[in-house]
Write an enzyme that holds these catalytic residues in place. Structure first.
Site, PDB file in Angstrom:
ATOM      1  N   LYS A 116      -1.901  -0.129  10.873  1.00  0.00           N
ATOM      2  CA  LYS A 116      -1.743  -1.481  11.420  1.00  0.00           C
ATOM      3  C   LYS A 116      -1.194  -1.472  12.849  1.00  0.00           C
ATOM      4  O   LYS A 116      -1.587  -2.293  13.669  1.00  0.00           O
ATOM      5  CB  LYS A 116      -0.801  -2.294  10.533  1.00  0.00           C
ATOM      6  N   LYS A 158       6.330  -4.695   7.920  1.00  0.00           N
ATOM      7  CA  LYS A 158       5.068  -4.266   7.294  1.00  0.00           C
ATOM      8  C   LYS A 158       4.920  -2.764   7.388  1.00  0.00           C
ATOM      9  O   LYS A 158       5.160  -2.185   8.443  1.00  0.00           O
ATOM     10  CB  LYS A 158       3.864  -4.851   8.053  1.00  0.00           C
ATOM     11  N   GLY A 165      -0.357  -5.991   0.312  1.00  0.00           N
ATOM     12  CA  GLY A 165       0.988  -6.561   0.321  1.00  0.00           C
ATOM     13  C   GLY A 165       2.096  -5.550   0.053  1.00  0.00           C
ATOM     14  O   GLY A 165       3.270  -5.906   0.028  1.00  0.00           O
ATOM     15  N   HIS A 234       1.109 -12.202  -1.600  1.00  0.00           N
ATOM     16  CA  HIS A 234       0.247 -11.663  -0.544  1.00  0.00           C
ATOM     17  C   HIS A 234      -1.093 -11.169  -1.059  1.00  0.00           C
ATOM     18  O   HIS A 234      -1.761 -10.391  -0.386  1.00  0.00           O
ATOM     19  CB  HIS A 234       0.950 -10.547   0.241  1.00  0.00           C
ATOM     20  N   ARG A 296     -14.704  -2.489   5.608  1.00  0.00           N
ATOM     21  CA  ARG A 296     -15.514  -2.370   4.380  1.00  0.00           C
ATOM     22  C   ARG A 296     -16.006  -3.760   4.000  1.00  0.00           C
ATOM     23  O   ARG A 296     -15.642  -4.738   4.641  1.00  0.00           O
ATOM     24  CB  ARG A 296     -14.640  -1.835   3.243  1.00  0.00           C
TER      25      ARG A 296
END
Ligand code: ADP
Length: 642
Positions: A116, A158, A165, A234, A296
């Site tokens: 991320k 995160k 999540g 989430h 994907r």
């Protein structure tokens, strides 16, 4: 186009990919674990190859076995589905090294979007808006706390390698930061083998809106947005397209940003750019931020297919086999509105706990799109995701699509496991959602959505009637009876149990539920309770399910457990009314605790009644073929002398 494709997945997505292959005349190769030997995807494919034992580490995550299976079966390409190895660049490398085609993006594109923090940095440099935050390599707890302070609370921690999540924590104030950081890191280390985190500004009243992109390695288009704001913990529950409240200007801005993101990494195949949207003042061109790219096909792709008329798997196959993009941006348009609901085997009141079970009955309405990998008789095993099906509807507009989904969910019938069906039905009636005013916190705020289903007397009466089996007898249908048929049924719903007394009348039954009497009458379409049409109900073994709105799953308590308590030690009592099928003991016989004494046939099942303690049979009070009432003594015992 390929002649033969291996699908490196299971469940609904494997079946869905196989269906498009079949339509295009492409042969399919399924792979499976021991738990899936009889699964639907295995039966649908032209060829099926066993991978290994049930655990994913021994089967669906064994890239080496999957590549070997593809070579052995003569497949030219591998479709990864979603999850499992779909976003694993090392797997892509091994597929390519074996001379096979990976139906998806390059290993390089996956690596660029895999973490991320790196993905956010890359997108920021490509001019895509990102959430303000800290992406640094320095993972020192004090440094992170200082950065959180700079960003300003509330913040979101995160896991950089995160997904689903996991490793994500919302921190409202500085005092909670250290503890949240520690637990996020621990979770990330276990789940991803990488404890690194990033910190982001927590967007208030956030909506999750994502854009479907499709690239051929050079060019890319977008297929508009999906709104996935209805989430619990989430995780997406219901998705729709287009997003409510979307304007042409915002759609254009988000679409452009998404295409820019895809082009920046030379993206090939289907992908999704997820944005977090600040919906505190409606959708704005400067109010959306890149969150991550999923490299994907997504679970929720059917809503995009419904509004665009594109088969995304067909596009994946075409582009992977060397064709260019089937349509240009100006050839793509939105028609109507689509909604998808994810039907899971899970215990919602218990906190969305995954459930297992054998589906004794599974039926869907004919007018919804159903993506499922299971059918009546299939097992929801503890090994994999407990999804039962995705239910997708399409309507001319959002209002008709909502009505279609509400109807589709009312006509969905599942027995054999607890499900989130009632929860999904309540969501479809949730005023904020209907008004298009939802955000990702909606489900968390509305505790009533997750409450256990309410058992009203009418549906309890129908359940009892179904449990008794009397509904299928002809007895009540105007026969002159010697005496009224009376049957007592005990039903359990969770921890609660309820007694119902059914009395045959000449037109149906009177059901006594607590202090209420429900009048059950039958007509050509089924049962009515107090004049109101009742949903269908079914019994399988000790389970009774009432379908329809807010479905109820009752169990028939084990009569032995109750009988055992009530036996008083020196007699074996009938725990329920029934027919004596067999008397196993004789007067004078020595018995030990747990020995079989009498077999009683009741509620369509045989119940073995056992000795409550050691002793000698004093009297046998019934014979085979006798009809007995609940509570009647069948056999008495004399205690052993000491
Ligand atoms: P994962 O990859 O673990 O699914 P995501 O980064 O996709 O995590 O985020 C999942 C969900 O968390 C989003 O759909 C959104 O509901 C919420 N979320 C993520 N980032 C933010 C943020 N900065 N502010 C508020 N909510 C967020």
């Amino acid at each position: 186009m390929f002649n033969r494709v291996l699908i490196a997945n299971r469940g609904e997505i494997a079946c869905r990919v196989i269906r498009t292959c079949q339509r295009l005349g492409v042969e399919t190769v399924a792979v499976y674990s021991d738990a899936d030997a009889d699964a639907l995807h295995v039966r649908m494919a032209d060829v099926a190859i066993r991978l290994g034992a049930a655990p994913v580490a021994d089967s669906y995550l064994r890239g080496d076995l999957i590549v070997a299976a593809a070579l052995k079966a003569g497949a030219q390409a591998i479709h990864p589905g979603y999850g499992f190895l779909s976003e694993n660049p090392d797997f892509v490398d091994s597929v390519t090294a074996a001379g096979l085609v990976f139906i998806g993006p390059s290993a390089d594109a996956i690596r660029k979007m895999g973490l991320k923090d790196a993905a956010k940095a890359l997108m920021a440099s490509a001019g895509v808006p990102v959430v303000p935050g800290y992406l640094g390599a320095d993972q020192d707890a004090h440094v992170l706390a200082t950065e959180a302070e700079k960003i300003g609370y509330p913040v979101l921690i995160k896991a950089v390698a995160g997904g689903g999540g996991k490793g994500m924590r919302l921190v409202e104030a500085a005092g909670n930061f250290a503890e949240a950081l520690e637990s996020a890191k621990a979770e990330a280390r276990t789940a991803f083998g990488n404890a690194d985190v990033l910190i982001e500004k927590y967007v208030q009243r956030p909506r999750h809106i994502e854009v479907q992109v499709f690239g051929d390695g050079t060019d890319a288009v977008h297929l508009f947005e999906r709104d996935c704001s209805l989430q619990r913990r989430h995780q997406k529950v219901i998705e729709e397209a287009p997003a409510p409240g979307m304007t042409d200007a915002v759609r254009q801005a988000m679409g452009d940003a998404a295409v820019k993101a895809a082009r920046a990494i030379g993206y090939a195949g289907a992908g999704t750019i997820e944005f977090i949207v600040d919906a505190s003042a409606g959708l704005r061109v400067d109010g959306f931020y890149f969150m991550e790219m999923n490299t994907r096909l997504q679970v929720e792709h059917p809503v995009t297919e419904a509004i665009t008329g594109v088969d995304l798997v067909e596009w994946q196959l075409r582009v992977a086999s060397g064709e260019t993009l089937p349509l240009r941006q100006d050839q793509l348009a939105i028609t109507g509105h689509a909604i998808e609901a994810r039907l899971y085997a899970e215990d919602v009141p218990a906190g969305f706990l995954p459930a297992t079970g054998t589906l004794s009955h599974l039926a869907f309405p004919p007018d919804a799109r159903i993506d499922s990998g299971v059918e009546t008789g299939s097992e929801i095993s503890p090994w994999y995701d407990p999804m039962i099906a995705k239910v997708t509807v399409h309507g001319a507009n959002r209002v008709t699509a909502f009505a279609a989904m509400a109807a589709a969910l009312r006509h969905t019938e599942v027995a054999g496991t607890v499900t989130n069906l009632g929860f999904l039905q309540r969501l479809m009636a949730e005023p904020e959602f209907i008004a298009g005013q939802m955000d990702t916190g909606l489900i968390g705020r509305q505790a009533s959505l997750c409450a256990p289903a309410e058992a009203d007397a009418a549906r309890v009466a129908v359940a009892a009637l179904t449990a008794s089996g009397l509904d299928r007898h002809a007895l009540w249908q105007g026969f002159a009876l010697w005496q009224p048929v009376v049957q007592r049924v005990t039903l359990a719903l969770g921890e609660e149990s309820v007694e119902v007394t059914l009395t045959a009348t000449d037109a149906g039954f009177d059901a006594r539920v607590g202090n209420r009497t429900v009048i059950l009458r039958r007509d050509a379409q089924g049962w009515q309770a107090d004049g109101e049409r009742m949903p269908k109900a079914m019994r399988h073994g000790a389970a009774v399910t009432v379908f329809g709105r807010d479905p109820l799953a009752f169990t028939l308590p084990d009569p032995l457990a109750r009988g055992g308590q009530g036996m008083g030690g020196d007699a074996v009592l009938a725990p329920m009314p029934g027919l004596v099928a067999q008397v196993v003991v004789a007067v004078g016989q020595q018995v030990a605790t747990g020995d079989r004494m009498v077999v009683l046939e009741a509620m369509k099942m045989e119940h073995v009644l056992r000795a409550p303690r050691d002793g000698t049979v004093e009297a046998v009070l019934v014979a085979q073929g006798d009809q007995v009432k609940a509570g009647v003594a069948l056999v008495t015992l004399i205690l052993p002398q000491d």
